[in-house]
Write a protein that holds these residues in place. Structure first.
Motif, PDB file in Angstrom:
ATOM      1  N   PRO A  23       0.812  -1.224   0.000  1.00 48.83           N
ATOM      2  CA  PRO A  23       0.000   0.000   0.000  1.00 48.83           C
ATOM      3  C   PRO A  23       0.842   1.270   0.000  1.00 48.83           C
ATOM      4  O   PRO A  23       0.456   2.275  -0.600  1.00 48.83           O
ATOM      5  N   GLU A  24       1.989   1.246   0.675  1.00 49.97           N
ATOM      6  CA  GLU A  24       2.868   2.423   0.697  1.00 49.97           C
ATOM      7  C   GLU A  24       3.381   2.745  -0.712  1.00 49.97           C
ATOM      8  O   GLU A  24       3.511   3.906  -1.090  1.00 49.97           O
ATOM      9  N   THR A  25       3.658   1.670  -1.475  1.00 53.97           N
ATOM     10  CA  THR A  25       4.140   1.858  -2.848  1.00 53.97           C
ATOM     11  C   THR A  25       3.030   2.414  -3.731  1.00 53.97           C
ATOM     12  O   THR A  25       3.257   3.315  -4.539  1.00 53.97           O
ATOM     13  N   VAL A  26       1.824   1.875  -3.568  1.00 51.38           N
ATOM     14  CA  VAL A  26       0.677   2.358  -4.337  1.00 51.38           C
ATOM     15  C   VAL A  26       0.466   3.846  -4.087  1.00 51.38           C
ATOM     16  O   VAL A  26       0.308   4.644  -5.027  1.00 51.38           O
ATOM     17  N   ALA A  27       0.482   4.237  -2.833  1.00 53.96           N
ATOM     18  CA  ALA A  27       0.254   5.643  -2.469  1.00 53.96           C
ATOM     19  C   ALA A  27       1.335   6.544  -3.059  1.00 53.96           C
ATOM     20  O   ALA A  27       1.045   7.643  -3.555  1.00 53.96           O
ATOM     21  N   MET A  28       2.578   6.084  -3.034  1.00 57.92           N
ATOM     22  CA  MET A  28       3.673   6.909  -3.545  1.00 57.92           C
ATOM     23  C   MET A  28       3.612   7.023  -5.073  1.00 57.92           C
ATOM     24  O   MET A  28       3.882   8.093  -5.640  1.00 57.92           O
ATOM     25  N   ILE A  29       3.233   5.939  -5.746  1.00 55.52           N
ATOM     26  CA  ILE A  29       3.096   5.990  -7.204  1.00 55.52           C
ATOM     27  C   ILE A  29       1.970   6.948  -7.590  1.00 55.52           C
ATOM     28  O   ILE A  29       2.091   7.702  -8.563  1.00 55.52           O
ATOM     29  N   GLU A  30       0.903   6.953  -6.829  1.00 55.58           N
ATOM     30  CA  GLU A  30      -0.190   7.901  -7.099  1.00 55.58           C
ATOM     31  C   GLU A  30       0.298   9.341  -6.939  1.00 55.58           C
ATOM     32  O   GLU A  30      -0.053  10.222  -7.732  1.00 55.58           O
ATOM     33  N   LYS A  31       1.141   9.579  -5.930  1.00 50.74           N
ATOM     34  CA  LYS A  31       1.656  10.936  -5.694  1.00 50.74           C
ATOM     35  C   LYS A  31       2.555  11.402  -6.832  1.00 50.74           C
ATOM     36  O   LYS A  31       2.421  12.521  -7.331  1.00 50.74           O
ATOM     37  N   VAL A  37       5.044  12.422 -13.366  1.00 49.25           N
ATOM     38  CA  VAL A  37       6.042  11.373 -13.595  1.00 49.25           C
ATOM     39  C   VAL A  37       5.347  10.181 -14.249  1.00 49.25           C
ATOM     40  O   VAL A  37       4.317   9.714 -13.763  1.00 49.25           O
ATOM     41  N   LYS A  38       5.902   9.700 -15.341  1.00 44.24           N
ATOM     42  CA  LYS A  38       5.308   8.551 -16.032  1.00 44.24           C
ATOM     43  C   LYS A  38       5.793   7.262 -15.372  1.00 44.24           C
ATOM     44  O   LYS A  38       6.971   7.118 -15.060  1.00 44.24           O
ATOM     45  N   VAL A  39       4.867   6.346 -15.168  1.00 43.91           N
ATOM     46  CA  VAL A  39       5.182   5.060 -14.549  1.00 43.91           C
ATOM     47  C   VAL A  39       4.882   3.964 -15.554  1.00 43.91           C
ATOM     48  O   VAL A  39       3.795   3.915 -16.125  1.00 43.91           O
ATOM     49  N   ILE A  40       5.856   3.102 -15.780  1.00 46.51           N
ATOM     50  CA  ILE A  40       5.678   2.028 -16.757  1.00 46.51           C
ATOM     51  C   ILE A  40       6.026   0.683 -16.140  1.00 46.51           C
ATOM     52  O   ILE A  40       6.991   0.566 -15.377  1.00 46.51           O
ATOM     53  N   LEU A  41       5.195  -0.311 -16.449  1.00 47.42           N
ATOM     54  CA  LEU A  41       5.421  -1.675 -15.976  1.00 47.42           C
ATOM     55  C   LEU A  41       6.163  -2.448 -17.052  1.00 47.42           C
ATOM     56  O   LEU A  41       5.755  -2.469 -18.213  1.00 47.42           O
ATOM     57  N   TYR A  51      -2.424  -6.364 -16.616  1.00 48.40           N
ATOM     58  CA  TYR A  51      -3.555  -5.439 -16.547  1.00 48.40           C
ATOM     59  C   TYR A  51      -4.125  -5.216 -15.137  1.00 48.40           C
ATOM     60  O   TYR A  51      -4.429  -4.068 -14.786  1.00 48.40           O
ATOM     61  N   PRO A  52      -4.298  -6.229 -14.283  1.00 52.21           N
ATOM     62  CA  PRO A  52      -4.860  -5.952 -12.950  1.00 52.21           C
ATOM     63  C   PRO A  52      -4.064  -4.908 -12.161  1.00 52.21           C
ATOM     64  O   PRO A  52      -4.637  -4.092 -11.438  1.00 52.21           O
ATOM     65  N   TYR A  53      -2.752  -4.906 -12.329  1.00 48.87           N
ATOM     66  CA  TYR A  53      -1.912  -3.941 -11.615  1.00 48.87           C
ATOM     67  C   TYR A  53      -1.960  -2.571 -12.298  1.00 48.87           C
ATOM     68  O   TYR A  53      -1.947  -1.537 -11.627  1.00 48.87           O
ATOM     69  N   TYR A  54      -1.984  -2.580 -13.610  1.00 43.28           N
ATOM     70  CA  TYR A  54      -2.162  -1.348 -14.378  1.00 43.28           C
ATOM     71  C   TYR A  54      -3.457  -0.660 -13.938  1.00 43.28           C
ATOM     72  O   TYR A  54      -3.495   0.555 -13.713  1.00 43.28           O
ATOM     73  N   TYR A  55      -4.505  -1.432 -13.795  1.00 40.96           N
ATOM     74  CA  TYR A  55      -5.816  -0.910 -13.369  1.00 40.96           C
ATOM     75  C   TYR A  55      -5.735  -0.374 -11.943  1.00 40.96           C
ATOM     76  O   TYR A  55      -6.228   0.719 -11.649  1.00 40.96           O
ATOM     77  N   GLN A  56      -5.105  -1.121 -11.057  1.00 40.66           N
ATOM     78  CA  GLN A  56      -4.988  -0.699  -9.657  1.00 40.66           C
ATOM     79  C   GLN A  56      -4.226   0.626  -9.543  1.00 40.66           C
ATOM     80  O   GLN A  56      -4.620   1.501  -8.758  1.00 40.66           O
ATOM     81  N   SER A 265      10.098   4.517  -0.217  1.00 41.75           N
ATOM     82  CA  SER A 265      11.082   5.448   0.359  1.00 41.75           C
ATOM     83  C   SER A 265      11.979   6.026  -0.719  1.00 41.75           C
ATOM     84  O   SER A 265      12.289   7.228  -0.710  1.00 41.75           O
ATOM     85  N   GLU A 266      12.393   5.186  -1.674  1.00 37.32           N
ATOM     86  CA  GLU A 266      13.280   5.656  -2.739  1.00 37.32           C
ATOM     87  C   GLU A 266      12.567   6.645  -3.665  1.00 37.32           C
ATOM     88  O   GLU A 266      13.145   7.654  -4.072  1.00 37.32           O
ATOM     89  N   LEU A 267      11.312   6.374  -3.983  1.00 35.59           N
ATOM     90  CA  LEU A 267      10.547   7.285  -4.828  1.00 35.59           C
ATOM     91  C   LEU A 267      10.369   8.635  -4.141  1.00 35.59           C
ATOM     92  O   LEU A 267      10.419   9.688  -4.794  1.00 35.59           O
ATOM     93  N   GLU A 268      10.155   8.594  -2.836  1.00 34.68           N
ATOM     94  CA  GLU A 268       9.989   9.846  -2.079  1.00 34.68           C
ATOM     95  C   GLU A 268      11.265  10.682  -2.161  1.00 34.68           C
ATOM     96  O   GLU A 268      11.230  11.903  -2.370  1.00 34.68           O
ATOM     97  N   LYS A 269      12.437  10.018  -2.018  1.00 36.07           N
ATOM     98  CA  LYS A 269      13.712  10.727  -2.098  1.00 36.07           C
ATOM     99  C   LYS A 269      13.931  11.330  -3.491  1.00 36.07           C
ATOM    100  O   LYS A 269      14.444  12.451  -3.632  1.00 36.07           O
ATOM    101  N   LEU A 270      13.563  10.578  -4.507  1.00 41.67           N
ATOM    102  CA  LEU A 270      13.844  10.992  -5.879  1.00 41.67           C
ATOM    103  C   LEU A 270      12.891  12.057  -6.415  1.00 41.67           C
ATOM    104  O   LEU A 270      13.286  12.905  -7.216  1.00 41.67           O
ATOM    105  N   PHE A 271      11.637  12.018  -5.980  1.00 42.62           N
ATOM    106  CA  PHE A 271      10.628  12.846  -6.640  1.00 42.62           C
ATOM    107  C   PHE A 271       9.888  13.837  -5.738  1.00 42.62           C
ATOM    108  O   PHE A 271       9.232  14.743  -6.249  1.00 42.62           O
ATOM    109  N   LEU A 272       9.968  13.666  -4.418  1.00 40.30           N
ATOM    110  CA  LEU A 272       9.186  14.563  -3.550  1.00 40.30           C
ATOM    111  C   LEU A 272      10.087  15.433  -2.681  1.00 40.30           C
ATOM    112  O   LEU A 272      11.265  15.183  -2.538  1.00 40.30           O
TER     113      LEU A 272
END
Length: 272
Positions: A23-31, A37-41, A51-56, A265-272
């Motif tokens: 859930p922490e990763t989901v929240a950070m990707i939404e932020k 920032v483009k996110v690609i799987l 697709y289920p994760y792309y949808y989520q 945590s890494e996404l927060e350091k890099l982008f926020l």
């Protein structure tokens, strides 16, 4: 350096051991997505299983599927930049699978297919059945892989596996010796076979060109040998703590394992 995109391997990286995104990763990707920032799987998976994760994650980017064998646009429901096998190549691979007694799934343009249920597939079906019906990918039991190859619009990948590791390595060596295919090891006992040149790194290059983003502006996360091409091409390659040492050595940076909140945590350091 201001990074514009993040590319995630899925199994062993974005996904925890229970096949869920923390859930922490989901929240950070939404932020970070909200900031542009483009996110690609980027996965060895078939697009229907991405697709289920792309949808989520509410993504709008194409996915890089089958280790770079094709890109899939979920909004248009079509693939592009694909490099499938010829029918002849697929039949050659099938002969080798049968010769060495290796379990396989064949990934076509439409679905995943199998002849024999194995322990890995049993675990996969538990995950599929946990999803809402509209997100469940189709994986079809077939009587004949020969017929699958004959009828498919495209064959992208053979997902091979065996608990007999010497046999799997012999099979892999025989495949590589043909100089037409590449074996990308996605796990200790699983090797994905696709047309030579189909790698996550090349898939990422196709995507970056499509999005008009320089590779130096992309951060990539991965954990396995099939992620090395992507980790070394991206502007910043980050290996998970659960990766083998050889994979870690190819990355710019190593963080915690896929069951920790280290990606968030890494996404927060890099982008926020």
């Amino acid at each position: 350096m201001k990074y514009k995109a993040v590319a995630f391997d899925m199994d062993g990286t974005l996904l925890a051991s229970n096949r869920l995104i923390l859930p922490e990763t989901v929240a950070m990707i939404e932020k970070i997505s909200a900031q542009g920032v483009k996110v690609i799987l980027v996965s060895g998976r078939h697009h229907s299983v991405i697709y289920p994760y792309y949808y989520q994650l509410k993504l709008s980017t194409p996915a890089i599927c089958c280790n770079g064998s094709y890109l899939y646009d979920f909004e248009k429901q079509q693939s592009f930049a694909g490099k499938p096998m010829t029918k002849e190549q697929a039949k050659t691979l099938l002969n080798l699978v049968n010769q060495y007694g290796i379990h396989t799934l064949i990934y076509t343009d439409q679905m995943m297919t199998y002849e024999v249920l194995d322990d890995h597939l049993e675990g996969f079906f538990k995950w599929v059945n946990s999803l809402p019906s509209f997100l469940q990918p189709e994986i079809k039991k077939v009587d004949s892989f020969d017929r699958v190859i004959d009828e498919a619009g495209a064959v992208y990948k053979f997902a091979t596996s065996s608990h007999d590791l010497p046999a799997l390595r012999q099979f892999s060596d025989a495949v590589e010796a043909l100089n037409q295919f590449s074996c990308e090891w996605s796990w200790s006992n699983r090797a994905d076979v696709a047309v030579k040149g189909n790698t996550k790194g090349n898939g990422l290059m196709h995507w970056a060109k499509h999005e008009n983003i320089d590779l130096s502006e992309i951060v990539a996360f991965g954990d396995s040998y099939n992620d090395i091409s992507m980790l070394t091409l991206a502007g910043l390659g980050i290996a998970m703590g659960n990766a083998d040492d050889e994979v870690k050595a190819k990355a710019d940076h190593v963080i915690g394992d896929n069951n920790s909140t280290s990606i968030a945590s890494e996404l927060e350091k890099l982008f926020l």
